[in-house]
Write a protein that holds these residues in place. Structure first.
Motif, short mmCIF file in Angstrom:
data_model
loop_
_atom_site.label_atom_id
_atom_site.label_comp_id
_atom_site.label_asym_id
_atom_site.label_seq_id
_atom_site.Cartn_x
_atom_site.Cartn_y
_atom_site.Cartn_z
N GLU A 1 9.47 39.69 -26.75
CA GLU A 1 10.93 39.68 -26.56
C GLU A 1 11.31 38.78 -25.38
O GLU A 1 12.33 38.08 -25.42
N SER A 2 10.51 38.81 -24.33
CA SER A 2 10.78 37.97 -23.16
C SER A 2 10.71 36.49 -23.52
O SER A 2 11.56 35.69 -23.12
N VAL A 3 9.66 36.12 -24.27
CA VAL A 3 9.51 34.72 -24.67
C VAL A 3 10.69 34.27 -25.52
O VAL A 3 11.24 33.17 -25.33
N HIS A 4 11.09 35.13 -26.44
CA HIS A 4 12.24 34.79 -27.29
C HIS A 4 13.50 34.62 -26.47
O HIS A 4 14.29 33.68 -26.66
N ASP A 5 13.70 35.52 -25.52
CA ASP A 5 14.90 35.47 -24.68
C ASP A 5 14.88 34.24 -23.77
O ASP A 5 15.89 33.55 -23.61
N MET A 6 13.73 33.92 -23.19
CA MET A 6 13.63 32.80 -22.27
C MET A 6 13.64 31.45 -22.97
O MET A 6 13.86 30.42 -22.32
N SER A 7 13.40 31.44 -24.27
CA SER A 7 13.43 30.16 -24.99
C SER A 7 14.84 29.59 -25.09
O SER A 7 15.03 28.39 -25.32
N ASN A 8 15.84 30.45 -24.88
CA ASN A 8 17.24 30.01 -24.92
C ASN A 8 17.70 29.71 -23.50
O ASN A 8 17.83 30.60 -22.69
N PRO A 9 17.97 28.44 -23.19
CA PRO A 9 18.39 28.08 -21.83
C PRO A 9 19.64 28.80 -21.36
O PRO A 9 19.84 28.99 -20.16
N GLU A 10 20.49 29.23 -22.28
CA GLU A 10 21.72 29.91 -21.90
C GLU A 10 21.45 31.25 -21.21
O GLU A 10 22.30 31.78 -20.50
N ASN A 11 20.25 31.79 -21.43
CA ASN A 11 19.91 33.08 -20.82
C ASN A 11 19.31 32.94 -19.43
O ASN A 11 19.04 33.93 -18.77
N SER A 12 19.09 31.70 -18.98
CA SER A 12 18.51 31.49 -17.65
C SER A 12 19.61 31.48 -16.60
O SER A 12 20.80 31.39 -16.91
N ALA A 13 19.20 31.58 -15.33
CA ALA A 13 20.16 31.55 -14.23
C ALA A 13 20.90 30.22 -14.22
O ALA A 13 20.28 29.16 -14.13
N GLY A 14 22.21 30.25 -14.36
CA GLY A 14 23.01 29.03 -14.35
C GLY A 14 23.01 28.30 -15.68
O GLY A 14 23.62 27.23 -15.81
N SER B 1 18.67 24.01 -18.50
CA SER B 1 17.64 23.76 -19.51
C SER B 1 16.56 22.85 -18.94
O SER B 1 16.85 21.83 -18.33
N TRP B 2 15.30 23.24 -19.15
CA TRP B 2 14.15 22.40 -18.84
C TRP B 2 13.41 22.15 -20.14
O TRP B 2 12.93 23.08 -20.77
N LEU B 3 13.38 20.89 -20.54
CA LEU B 3 12.67 20.51 -21.77
C LEU B 3 13.18 21.28 -22.99
O LEU B 3 12.43 21.58 -23.92
N GLY B 4 14.46 21.62 -22.96
CA GLY B 4 15.06 22.34 -24.08
C GLY B 4 14.81 23.84 -24.06
O GLY B 4 15.21 24.54 -25.00
N LEU B 5 14.15 24.32 -23.04
CA LEU B 5 13.84 25.74 -22.93
C LEU B 5 14.40 26.29 -21.61
O LEU B 5 14.78 25.53 -20.73
N GLY B 6 14.41 27.61 -21.49
CA GLY B 6 14.79 28.22 -20.23
C GLY B 6 13.74 27.93 -19.16
O GLY B 6 12.54 27.97 -19.46
N PRO B 7 14.12 27.64 -17.93
CA PRO B 7 13.15 27.36 -16.87
C PRO B 7 12.06 28.42 -16.69
O PRO B 7 10.90 28.05 -16.48
N PRO B 8 12.38 29.74 -16.79
CA PRO B 8 11.30 30.72 -16.64
C PRO B 8 10.18 30.55 -17.66
O PRO B 8 9.00 30.70 -17.32
N LEU B 9 10.54 30.23 -18.91
CA LEU B 9 9.52 30.05 -19.93
C LEU B 9 8.70 28.80 -19.66
O LEU B 9 7.47 28.79 -19.84
N VAL B 10 9.36 27.75 -19.19
CA VAL B 10 8.63 26.51 -18.85
C VAL B 10 7.64 26.79 -17.72
O VAL B 10 6.49 26.33 -17.75
#
Length: 504
Positions: A438-451, A454-463
């Motif tokens: 669930e975390s990976v799925h959530d972090m794959s969407n950059p909109e769910n990251s702080a601010g 987007s890093w490489l089209g993904l959320g920074p935490p996942l990157v």
């Protein structure tokens, strides 16, 4: 393989044994305190309570209760694995024995990297809230001053860890007493003002129905659990000290289990007080501002005594800065003495009998990470902390599976074996694996990251999480080619006497 603390990794290439970690340096209560402080309870509440309330409203205590379940199950796995292998590398050693060197190495890498990611942030929080408590708000707002003091705090806490486990334990005793006193004072005043009708916010009278984790629905529960599970992270520091604790076969594991229970009581008490006093609207509106949750709310509840709560968060983060160094450094020590990392990391200080080289290396890398990430963006440090969830879920789940696999030949010998060393740890591992997905799925969407960055089209935490995994695989493969001894070792399986604790 149980270590008695009198022999460590040998002097690399010299054939001369180095001193081992200091056996019987601390007792059960010291280990319990270190396990509690490693979770940084006051800071964890400040950082996570608002976001949980934003997701599930008044049912935040229920989510924290539900989050406790997989932690208790994994703590049981730590207890039973420690009974047969008192190795300061914990997950690294146990997973290696149960599942092989590749899985074991990755488990050890995950533990070491959690320390690198979080130590700087914890020290930063300790400095920030300490300055606020002292009335030095302008210093707290100055980036250069705050970061400089943060580095000083990390170095000071690292020195304490190196000087000796006893000194570390004594400092932790003082910090946990201060933290618990401050938190309980805050909770008592908040609840008394709720029932006296003198709350300055939209107070809600507490109810036992708040303990229902399903009250807000399935989707909200999932998001809340993703946050709630990780406020318990850190209790296993007590088990990382297994080679230095009296009654090492049982005391460290018991300390880990009791740490999760004490944390549950603390989180529920403060959770009821905060949600009841402030109401859900205030907490949800300030979900991303940890300072507002306890700094602003502390002033609302305590008035001129708000420094008491600020000091609670400060001592919480300060204690956790020190104790978070323990799992990373001792895991690196365990890996090095088994030839899974460079042998220099297995060095033990001849006087203090602590892993000085690995401890200073962990601190140096953590400082570098903290300073570099702060230069990237103001959200990058928060993103690196979010990435922690991936690493924590990974090595906790790995440990739960390792427990069942290690004891696989004995699970059907009794209902107790089946439930406590088989079904329970596997269930805990399954819950954490689900949260990982669930975390990976959530972090794959950059909109769910702080601010929403987007890093490489993904959320920074996942990157960040992926980068740590890739670097880990590269280091593992390199060291496998450089020194393959660890991968050639044979691993045993527990026998019935070991299962029942009749030998260690």
């Amino acid at each position: 393989m149980a270590h008695d603390g009198t022999s460590g990794g040998g002097g690399p290439g010299t054939g001369t044994p180095e001193p081992g970690l200091k056996a019987n340096a601390i007792g059960f209560l010291d280990a319990l305190v270190i396990g509690l402080n490693s979770t940084s309870p006051a800071y964890s509440l400040a950082a996570v309570l608002g976001p949980i309330v934003a997701l599930v409203g008044i049912y935040a205590p229920g989510v924290m209760l539900a989050s406790f379940v997989p932690m208790l199950l994994i703590a049981a796995a730590f207890y039973y694995l420690n009974k047969v292998d008192q190795d300061c590398g914990t997950t690294f050693s146990w997973v290696t024995r149960a599942m092989g060197p590749w899985a074991g190495w990755l488990g050890g890498w995950a533990i070491a990297m959690t320390g690198v990611l979080v130590i700087g942030s914890l020290a930063d929080v300790a400095v920030h809230f300490g300055l606020l408590a002292a009335g030095l708000d302008h210093w707290a707002a100055n980036t250069v001053i705050r970061q400089t003091l943060t580095v000083v705090v990390i170095l000071a806490m690292t020195a304490v860890c190196v000087i000796g486990t006893e000194l570390s334990a004594h400092l932790q005793d003082i910090l946990i007493l201060a933290q618990v006193f401050f938190l309980l004072a805050f909770a008592v005043v908040a609840i008394s003002r709720i029932y006296a009708g003198t709350s300055t916010l939209d107070a809600i009278e507490p109810s036992l129905t708040w303990l229902n984790p399903f009250g807000a629905g399935g989707a909200a529960l999932t998001g809340g659990l993703l946050l709630g599970v990780f406020i318990y992270w850190g209790w296993e520091s007590a088990v990382n000290l297994t080679e230095e604790v009296e009654n090492s076969a049982t005391a460290p594991g018991k300390a880990g289990i009791w740490s999760t229970v004490v944390l549950l009581v603390t989180y529920l008490s403060v959770g009821f007080a905060v949600v009841g006093y402030a109401g859900t609207a205030f907490l949800a509106a300030n979900a991303g501002d940890e300072e507002a949750i306890f700094a602003v709310l502390a002033h609302e509840v305590m008035g001129g005594w708000d420094w008491v709560v600020l000091l609670a968060v400060c001592t919480s983060a300060l204690a956790s800065t020190q104790t978070t160094i323990i799992p990373a450094s001792r895991t690196a020590l365990s890996m090095a003495r088994r030839h899974a990392l460079p042998p220099a990391l297995a060095h033990i200080h001849p006087r203090f009998r602590t892993p000085d080289v690995s401890t200073w290396w962990v601190a140096a890398i953590a400082i570098g990470w903290y300073l570099v990430v702060n230069q990237i963006s103001e959200n990058a440090l928060l993103d690196s902390l979010t990435a922690l969830s991936l690493l924590i879920a990974f090595y906790y789940a790995l440990t739960g599976l390792a427990c069942a696999i290690y004891y696989r030949r004995h699970l059907l010998e009794s209902p107790r074996n089946f439930l406590l060393i088989g079904a329970g740890p596997v269930l805990g591992a399954g819950l954490l694996a689900w949260l990982l997905v669930e975390s990976v799925h959530d972090m794959s969407n950059p909109e769910n990251s702080a601010g929403g960055v987007s890093w490489l089209g993904l959320g920074p935490p996942l990157v960040i999480g992926i980068a740590i995994a890739v670097v880990g695989l590269a280091v593992m493969c390199f060291w496998r080619l450089r020194d393959g001894r660890f991968w050639r070792e044979r691993r045993g399986v527990a026998d019935p006497d070991v299962v029942h604790g009749r030998k260690t």
